[in-house]
Write an enzyme that holds these catalytic residues in place. Structure first.
Site, short mmCIF file in Angstrom:
data_model
loop_
_atom_site.label_atom_id
_atom_site.label_comp_id
_atom_site.label_asym_id
_atom_site.label_seq_id
_atom_site.Cartn_x
_atom_site.Cartn_y
_atom_site.Cartn_z
N LYS A 140 -4.73 89.12 -13.15
CA LYS A 140 -6.00 88.58 -13.61
C LYS A 140 -7.13 88.99 -12.69
O LYS A 140 -6.93 89.31 -11.52
CB LYS A 140 -5.95 87.06 -13.72
CG LYS A 140 -5.98 86.33 -12.39
CD LYS A 140 -6.07 84.81 -12.57
CE LYS A 140 -6.09 84.10 -11.21
NZ LYS A 140 -6.18 82.63 -11.35
N ARG A 177 -2.93 68.38 -17.44
CA ARG A 177 -1.97 68.86 -16.45
C ARG A 177 -1.64 67.75 -15.47
O ARG A 177 -2.52 67.03 -15.02
CB ARG A 177 -2.51 70.10 -15.71
CG ARG A 177 -2.67 71.28 -16.66
CD ARG A 177 -3.12 72.55 -16.02
NE ARG A 177 -3.34 73.58 -17.02
CZ ARG A 177 -3.91 74.75 -16.79
NH1 ARG A 177 -4.33 75.05 -15.57
NH2 ARG A 177 -4.08 75.61 -17.78
N ASP A 198 -12.00 78.22 -23.72
CA ASP A 198 -10.87 79.14 -23.65
C ASP A 198 -10.90 80.14 -24.80
O ASP A 198 -11.09 79.76 -25.96
CB ASP A 198 -9.57 78.32 -23.72
CG ASP A 198 -8.40 79.04 -23.10
OD1 ASP A 198 -8.61 80.09 -22.49
OD2 ASP A 198 -7.28 78.53 -23.23
N HIS A 201 -6.51 86.66 -21.88
CA HIS A 201 -6.91 85.26 -21.74
C HIS A 201 -8.23 85.24 -20.97
O HIS A 201 -8.35 85.90 -19.94
CB HIS A 201 -5.89 84.47 -20.92
CG HIS A 201 -4.48 84.57 -21.39
ND1 HIS A 201 -3.77 83.47 -21.86
CD2 HIS A 201 -3.62 85.62 -21.44
CE1 HIS A 201 -2.54 83.85 -22.17
NE2 HIS A 201 -2.43 85.15 -21.92
N HIS A 258 -8.95 83.87 -26.41
CA HIS A 258 -7.86 84.84 -26.36
C HIS A 258 -8.22 86.00 -27.27
O HIS A 258 -8.51 85.80 -28.45
CB HIS A 258 -6.53 84.20 -26.76
CG HIS A 258 -6.11 83.16 -25.78
ND1 HIS A 258 -6.45 81.82 -25.94
CD2 HIS A 258 -5.44 83.24 -24.61
CE1 HIS A 258 -5.98 81.14 -24.91
NE2 HIS A 258 -5.36 81.97 -24.10
N GLN A 269 -11.31 73.29 -21.56
CA GLN A 269 -11.47 74.71 -21.25
C GLN A 269 -12.27 75.41 -22.34
O GLN A 269 -11.98 75.24 -23.53
CB GLN A 269 -10.11 75.40 -21.13
CG GLN A 269 -9.40 75.16 -19.81
CD GLN A 269 -8.22 76.11 -19.66
OE1 GLN A 269 -7.42 76.27 -20.57
NE2 GLN A 269 -8.12 76.74 -18.51
N CYS A 281 -3.12 78.96 -25.17
CA CYS A 281 -2.70 80.28 -25.65
C CYS A 281 -1.53 80.26 -26.63
O CYS A 281 -1.54 81.01 -27.61
CB CYS A 281 -2.41 81.20 -24.47
SG CYS A 281 -1.54 80.45 -23.09
#
Length: 680
Positions: free
Chosen positions: A499, A391, A411, A545, A413, A409, A362
């Protein structure tokens, strides 16, 4: 006639009057299967006195609360049995957990299978004895006196109210301190523990539906610098039949373990030379991954997402701006130095910048949004990437593909106005479910994760109360409009906003968190993101997100277990295996294979020296969707015989018809094995 005054309460939603001093046991004496009560939302022991004005509900053994109380009570029985065997043992903590319980012990060198059997034997005797669980309120001074020989319990009393670990809440909880005595029928106290409860009225109610399962090493309060302990796990259910059903589910889960299947099918591996939580995909696993990513990417294209790509390393300042440092510092890989300048002697003349491996995408997407002026006409703006993230999970918690240090991911946004947010969230939830459904998943519900409103825990969330309330209200309203069941998850929000997650049940009933969408009003502020509104003013966008699969690797792990490695034909790394009955038909099956490849089918021919029966067994063990067999009759008729994964067979299918059937099943993304069969 009683002379005690009456008080008003509410029982299961109905107002009524009862005598002052009435206990839960007295109030619920006529109800079946009741083991505790909920008073003003909090589980209580039945022996406690019901206060005036209370809202009371019965807790039955087969409810979620009832099972948790059963498991917590079984924990005490286990600790009592252990202390009978080891009188000098140091007692740690013993909470209930999903499907079971554990207790931590200090002063035990090792827990062998034989010791587990002996502990379980003693537990059965205690259960049969029918000891009562009796609650006592105590002062801190009384607790220290009673537990003078138990250092861990003393530490819990000392740290109470000073931020003691959450796992210790089973012992001290909130409010005053309490002890629970296990009392025999003659009034003798058999065992005592510091605990906040509640518990079953009697050990007899634990019944025969429990078993000890395993042991492991643990650390006091989870601190690796703390004392080393032995943790003993168990499982407990409302009946012996429920226990047996659970054990069968566990056996089936072990059979479906994606790590085991991945090795059997040569999909992926986790080499020690690379490190914990990191995977390499082999050719077949690489093809499976490619098919999944290709489908998800195409769906994003169709849904109007713009594709971006960002680096996997960045200056630490970026993550300070986003707020992830210090909030996520423990799960980010330690920083490295770059850009240092040194002289000829090696002395540093200019300090280097700290760089981090990115743990999330992000912040970089925010920089793309901020790279030029934005107009309201561009909103919603949806940025998407297959982002490679890292991570620093502890090596003890990494687990195959489902808990990793390096992952990808899907991912995205989305930047939109506040007014656009509800419709965008609803659209994306529907988008999530359509993608998951395409992969053969179908049993969904939603979970809404909000911030913890507890004053002490509120500090881990950033942003104003008004922003949190508005964001939470928006998500609640959107979730309600979907018609899906909604489960609350207080305290589970990201630090920057609430979320919604799509929870999915797999083929054997386990729940997995999949897609998520998070409402973020903080990062647009931190990055000073703006767009020009119709009136010419500069406004702050809302940031959403979202991830559809969560991580590609984890999704592959879930799918592998859901299908037990028997992937639908459209996903299977090898879709067709051609097996000649004898060497004389090698050329014939090779010709059929060539025709299938021309239609884009992933096909192999088994021209090895193995016997025909072994070739069939190999193809079956590898879960190949279509095994095509060809012998003399087939070659003469220009046909093949289908052998399906359930062992059934359809003979003499013309090659052209066979090819069209296979191509259709793949193109239609058929997930039901019955739909792979050819009807003749």
């Amino acid at each position: 006639m009683s002379t005690r005054p009456s008080i008003d309460i509410t029982l299961d939603g109905v107002s009524r009057s009862i005598e002052e001093g009435t206990t839960g046991t007295m109030l619920l004496a006529d109800a079946d299967g009741v083991v505790a009560m909920r008073v003003d939302g909090e589980p209580w022991d039945l022996e406690r006195i019901v206060p005036a004005g209370a809202a009371v509900e019965a807790i039955t053994l087969d409810s979620e609360d009832g099972l948790n109380i059963l498991r917590h009570s079984a924990t005490h029985v286990m600790a009592q049995a252990v202390q009978e065997l080891f009188p000098d043992v140091n007692l740690g903590i013993g909470p209930f957990i999903t499907d079971g319980f554990y207790y931590d012990f200090g002063g035990i060198d090792a827990v062998t299978p034989e010791l587990l059997k002996e502990i379980e034997k003693r537990m059965k005797r205690i259960v049969k004895e029918g000891q009562a669980f009796r609650r006592r309120d105590i002062t801190e001074e009384q607790g220290r006196a009673e537990l003078a020989d138990q250092p861990y319990k003393l530490e819990l009393i000392t740290t109470k109210g000073q931020g003691a670990e959450a796992t210790a809440s089973v012992e001290v909880g909130a409010g005053g301190l309490t002890m629970y005595d296990n009392v025999r029928r003659d009034g003798e106290v058999a065992w005592t523990d510091l605990c906040r409860g509640p518990h079953l009225p009697s050990t007899r109610l634990i019944g025969q539906g429990f078993a000890l399962t395993r042991s492991s090493a643990a650390y006091w309060k989870g601190d690796q610098n703390g004392d080393s302990l032995q943790r003993i796990y168990g499982t407990a259910w409302a009946s012996k039949e429920d226990l047996k059903a659970h054990q069968e589910r566990m056996a089936e889960a072990a059979r479906r373990d994606h790590r085991k299947i991945g090795a059997e099918l040569d999909l992926y591996s986790f080499p020690e030379e690379i490190g914990p939580g990191l995977v390499v995909f082999h050719p077949k696993g690489g093809m499976l991954r490619h098919q999944i990513e290709q489908y998800v990417i195409r769906r994003h294209e169709e849904a109007g997402f713009d594709f971006v790509h960002t680096p996997e390393i960045s200056k630490g300042g970026l993550f300070h701006t986003s707020g992830h440092l210090p909030y996520y510092a423990d799960t980010m890989f330690p920083p490295m130095l770059a850009d240092e300048e040194t002289d000829a002697e090696g002395t540093v003349t200019r300090a280097g910048q700290e760089y981090y491996l990115k743990a999330m995408n992000c912040p970089m997407h925010n920089l793309i949004f901020r790279s030029r002026g934005r107009s309201y006409r561009e909103l919603p703006l949806r940025l998407f990437e297959m982002g490679h993230d890292y991570r620093y999970e502890k090596s003890g918690v990494v687990h195959g593909l489902t808990r990793m240090r390096g992952f990808t991911q899907d991912d995205s946004h989305t930047y939109c106005t506040r007014e656009q947010a509800p419709a965008e969230i609803r659209t994306q939830i529907e988008f999530f479910i359509s993608i998951l459904t395409a992969f053969g998943l179908s049993d969904f519900y939603l979970e809404l994760s909000t911030r913890d409103e507890d004053g002490a825990k509120k500090d881990k969330f950033i942003g104003s109360d008004e922003d949190w309330q508005a964001a939470t209200r928006t998500l609640e309203e959107v979730c309600a409009s979907t018609g899906l069941d909604l489960v609350p998850d207080p305290g589970g929000a990201a630090f920057y906003g609430p979320k919604v997650s799509v929870q999915v049940k797999d083929a054997i009933g386990r729940t997995w968190q999949m897609s998520t969408i998070q409402y973020d009003f903080n990062q647009p502020e931190r990055f000073d993101l703006q767009y020009t509104a119709p009136d010419g003013t500069h406004q702050r966008p809302i940031m959403l997100h979202s991830a559809k699969l969560g991580s590609v690797e984890r999704f592959i792990g879930v799918l592998t277990e859901h299908y037990a490695g028997a992937f639908p034909a459209w996903l299977a790394p090898i879709q067709v295996r051609l097996v000649p009955v004898a060497e004389a038909f090698d050329d014939y099956v090779s010709e059929v294979a060539a025709r299938l490849r021309e239609r884009g089918v992933r096909v192999e021919t088994d021209l090895s020296d193995d016997r025909f029966g072994k070739k069939i067994r190999n193809a079956s063990k590898e879960r190949v969707p279509f095994i095509l067999i060809a012998g003399g009759d087939d070659a003469e008729a220009g046909a093949v015989s289908f052998r399906f994964r359930d062992g059934s067979q359809t003979n003499g299918v013309p090659v052209s018809e066979a090819i069209e059937h296979i191509v259709r099943v793949i193109a239609e993304r058929v997930n039901d094995p019955a739909g792979e069969k050819i009807e003749r």
